[in-house]
Design an enzyme around this catalytic site. Structure first.
Site, PDB file in Angstrom:
ATOM      1  N   SER A 127       0.858  -1.197   0.000  1.00 45.39           N
ATOM      2  CA  SER A 127       0.000   0.000   0.000  1.00 45.39           C
ATOM      3  C   SER A 127       0.884   1.232   0.000  1.00 45.39           C
ATOM      4  CB  SER A 127      -0.884   0.015   1.249  1.00 45.39           C
ATOM      5  OG  SER A 127      -1.361   1.330   1.460  1.00 45.39           O
ATOM      6  N   HIS A 145      -1.156  -1.426  -4.299  1.00 45.03           N
ATOM      7  CA  HIS A 145      -2.428  -1.077  -3.659  1.00 45.03           C
ATOM      8  C   HIS A 145      -2.485   0.439  -3.439  1.00 45.03           C
ATOM      9  CE1 HIS A 145      -5.925  -2.032  -1.059  1.00 45.03           C
ATOM     10  NE2 HIS A 145      -5.502  -1.038  -0.302  1.00 45.03           N
ATOM     11  N   ASP A 192      -4.722   3.584  -2.003  1.00 42.72           N
ATOM     12  CA  ASP A 192      -5.819   3.917  -1.093  1.00 42.72           C
ATOM     13  C   ASP A 192      -6.372   5.300  -1.386  1.00 42.72           C
ATOM     14  OD1 ASP A 192      -6.018   1.628   0.696  1.00 42.72           O
ATOM     15  OD2 ASP A 192      -3.970   2.133   1.265  1.00 42.72           O
ATOM     16  N   MET A 195      -9.088   8.092  -0.363  1.00 43.97           N
ATOM     17  CA  MET A 195      -9.923   8.508   0.778  1.00 43.97           C
ATOM     18  C   MET A 195     -10.467   9.909   0.536  1.00 43.97           C
ATOM     19  SD  MET A 195      -7.519   7.239   3.902  1.00 43.97           S
ATOM     20  CE  MET A 195      -6.679   5.653   3.861  1.00 43.97           C
ATOM     21  N   HIS A 208      -8.364   0.964  -4.038  1.00 43.73           N
ATOM     22  CA  HIS A 208      -9.314   0.757  -2.941  1.00 43.73           C
ATOM     23  C   HIS A 208     -10.011   2.083  -2.662  1.00 43.73           C
ATOM     24  CE1 HIS A 208      -9.562  -0.129   1.721  1.00 43.73           C
ATOM     25  NE2 HIS A 208     -10.762  -0.023   1.164  1.00 43.73           N
ATOM     26  N   MET A 242     -12.201   4.354  -0.653  1.00 43.46           N
ATOM     27  CA  MET A 242     -12.845   4.611   0.645  1.00 43.46           C
ATOM     28  C   MET A 242     -13.538   5.962   0.530  1.00 43.46           C
ATOM     29  SD  MET A 242      -9.654   3.229   2.892  1.00 43.46           S
ATOM     30  CE  MET A 242      -8.591   3.349   1.441  1.00 43.46           C
ATOM     31  N   MET A 267     -11.403  -5.840   5.577  1.00 45.20           N
ATOM     32  CA  MET A 267     -10.609  -4.861   6.330  1.00 45.20           C
ATOM     33  C   MET A 267     -10.282  -5.447   7.699  1.00 45.20           C
ATOM     34  SD  MET A 267     -10.150  -2.290   4.341  1.00 45.20           S
ATOM     35  CE  MET A 267      -9.128  -1.442   5.565  1.00 45.20           C
ATOM     36  N   GLY A 288      -8.852   4.272   6.977  1.00 45.85           N
ATOM     37  CA  GLY A 288      -8.603   5.701   7.150  1.00 45.85           C
ATOM     38  C   GLY A 288      -7.130   6.023   7.333  1.00 45.85           C
ATOM     39  N   GLY A 325      -0.697   1.977   9.331  1.00 47.83           N
ATOM     40  CA  GLY A 325       0.025   1.774  10.577  1.00 47.83           C
ATOM     41  C   GLY A 325      -0.803   1.407  11.784  1.00 47.83           C
ATOM     42  N   ASP A 351      -6.664  -6.440   4.356  1.00 47.46           N
ATOM     43  CA  ASP A 351      -6.115  -5.080   4.307  1.00 47.46           C
ATOM     44  C   ASP A 351      -6.123  -4.453   5.694  1.00 47.46           C
ATOM     45  OD1 ASP A 351      -5.271  -2.550   3.656  1.00 47.46           O
ATOM     46  OD2 ASP A 351      -6.992  -2.054   2.380  1.00 47.46           O
ATOM     47  N   GLY A 411      -2.841  -3.656   8.899  1.00 50.33           N
ATOM     48  CA  GLY A 411      -2.051  -4.204   9.997  1.00 50.33           C
ATOM     49  C   GLY A 411      -1.357  -5.513   9.687  1.00 50.33           C
ATOM     50  N   GLY A 447       1.209  -1.796   4.214  1.00 50.52           N
ATOM     51  CA  GLY A 447       1.759  -0.458   4.048  1.00 50.52           C
ATOM     52  C   GLY A 447       2.908  -0.211   5.001  1.00 50.52           C
TER      53      GLY A 447
HETATM   54  C1  DX5 Z   1      -6.366   1.614   5.522  1.00 51.16           C
HETATM   55  C2  DX5 Z   1      -5.932   1.271   4.130  1.00 51.16           C
HETATM   56  C3  DX5 Z   1      -4.885   0.243   4.087  1.00 51.16           C
HETATM   57  C4  DX5 Z   1      -3.634   0.656   4.775  1.00 51.16           C
HETATM   58  C5  DX5 Z   1      -2.794  -0.533   5.045  1.00 51.16           C
HETATM   59  O1  DX5 Z   1      -7.389   2.523   5.481  1.00 51.16           O
HETATM   60  O2  DX5 Z   1      -7.025   0.782   3.369  1.00 51.16           O
HETATM   61  O3  DX5 Z   1      -4.620  -0.172   2.751  1.00 51.16           O
HETATM   62  O4  DX5 Z   1      -2.886   1.570   4.032  1.00 51.16           O
HETATM   63  O5  DX5 Z   1      -1.676  -0.069   5.708  1.00 51.16           O
HETATM   64  P1  DX5 Z   1      -1.071  -0.834   6.951  1.00 51.16           P
HETATM   65  O6  DX5 Z   1      -0.472  -2.106   6.410  1.00 51.16           O
HETATM   66  O7  DX5 Z   1      -0.064   0.120   7.445  1.00 51.16           O
HETATM   67  O8  DX5 Z   1      -2.189  -1.117   7.927  1.00 51.16           O
HETATM   68 ZN    ZN Z   2      -6.491  -0.230   1.391  1.00 48.19          ZN
END
Ligand code: DX5
Ligand code: ZN
Length: 225
Positions: free
Chosen positions: A8, A33, A35, A37, A66, A68, A137, A142, A145, A175, A177, A197
């Site tokens: 990500s 990936h 993201d 938002m 993705h 959001m 998820m 959002g 980390g 997706d 952690g 990520g």
């Molecule tokens: C969260 C995102 C994820 C996120 C994953 O809202 O959709 O894709 O970036 O990042 P890590 O691996 O750091 O949780």
């Molecule tokens: Zn994502």
């Protein structure tokens, strides 16, 4: 099923995206990936179609975008035109999910539906057979980390059961952690696309971190064999 690693770029350097994408590709990333938002569906704002288009020019792996965002149906075509090859929308945001999924597929790319941690697997019951992939998820969307929510493993198993019951071979993406400590558990529970990520970009060597994540999955698979 072989496991795909999808770094990500949310945790990459936004001023050095080309460099960071090249690094994860050297490390064996299968997908990139991205993201998106909107500050409404989730409490953060990231990027839109122009940046996806710029990423598409430098990436050599498919872009897994993705969304959001609220009203995803208004924007899916812009992201497809920008170069998304996988596009996922949240079941909580897509009011006419069947229509939106059908539209994405009609444009010749892969369509996915995403479940927030509090959304039951049953929300997929009527749409699962139309999906090219499902995203579970394992954090609240959002931010990068965050800490993996352990109950997500059971949810992955139940999504896998639902897909098996209807005869779908759609892969399950997890997706949030994901790192070397839980990646193999997520795969054992049914995930075959791992988004990561923080685990990839936080230590300053995304190429090595991509390799390390795959090694964590492979060594667990070997020890179970
Ligand atoms: C969260 C995102 C994820 C996120 C994953 O809202 O959709 O894709 O970036 O990042 P890590 O691996 O750091 O949780
Ligand atoms: Zn994502």
């Amino acid at each position: 099923m072989s496991v795909q690693i999808a770094p990500s770029i949310l945790s990459a350097s936004f001023t050095e995206l080309g460099r960071d994408i090249a690094a994860v590709e050297r490390g064996g990333a299968d997908l990139i990936h991205v993201d998106v938002m909107d500050g409404h569906f989730v409490p953060n704002i990231t990027i839109g179609p122009p940046v996806v288009q710029a990423i598409e020019r430098v990436a050599t792996r498919p872009l897994d975008v993705h969304l959001m965002i609220e009203h995803p149906e208004r924007y899916v075509d812009a992201f497809i035109q920008a170069g998304a090859q996988m596009l996922s929308v949240h079941v909580e945001a897509a009011r006419h999910l069947h229509r939106t999924i059908a539209f994405i597929k009609s444009r010749g790319i892969r369509a996915g539906a995403v479940l927030n941690p509090s959304t039951p697997v049953a929300a997929l019951e009527e749409i699962a057979g139309d999906l090219d992939f499902v995203v579970v998820m394992s954090v609240n969307p959002g931010f990068g980390g965050q800490t993996f929510i352990p109950r997500s493993l059971d949810k992955l198993r139940r999504v896998r059961e639902l897909l098996a019951r209807i005869g779908s071979a759609a892969p399950i993406e997890v997706d949030g952690g994901i790192d070397g400590s839980n990646a193999a558990d997520a795969v054992a529970a049914g995930a075959s696309i791992l988004v990561a990520g923080h685990a990839i970009f936080a230590n300053g060597d995304p190429e090595a971190a991509t390799r390390a994540l795959r090694a964590a999955v492979n060594s667990a698979a070997g020890s179970h064999a």
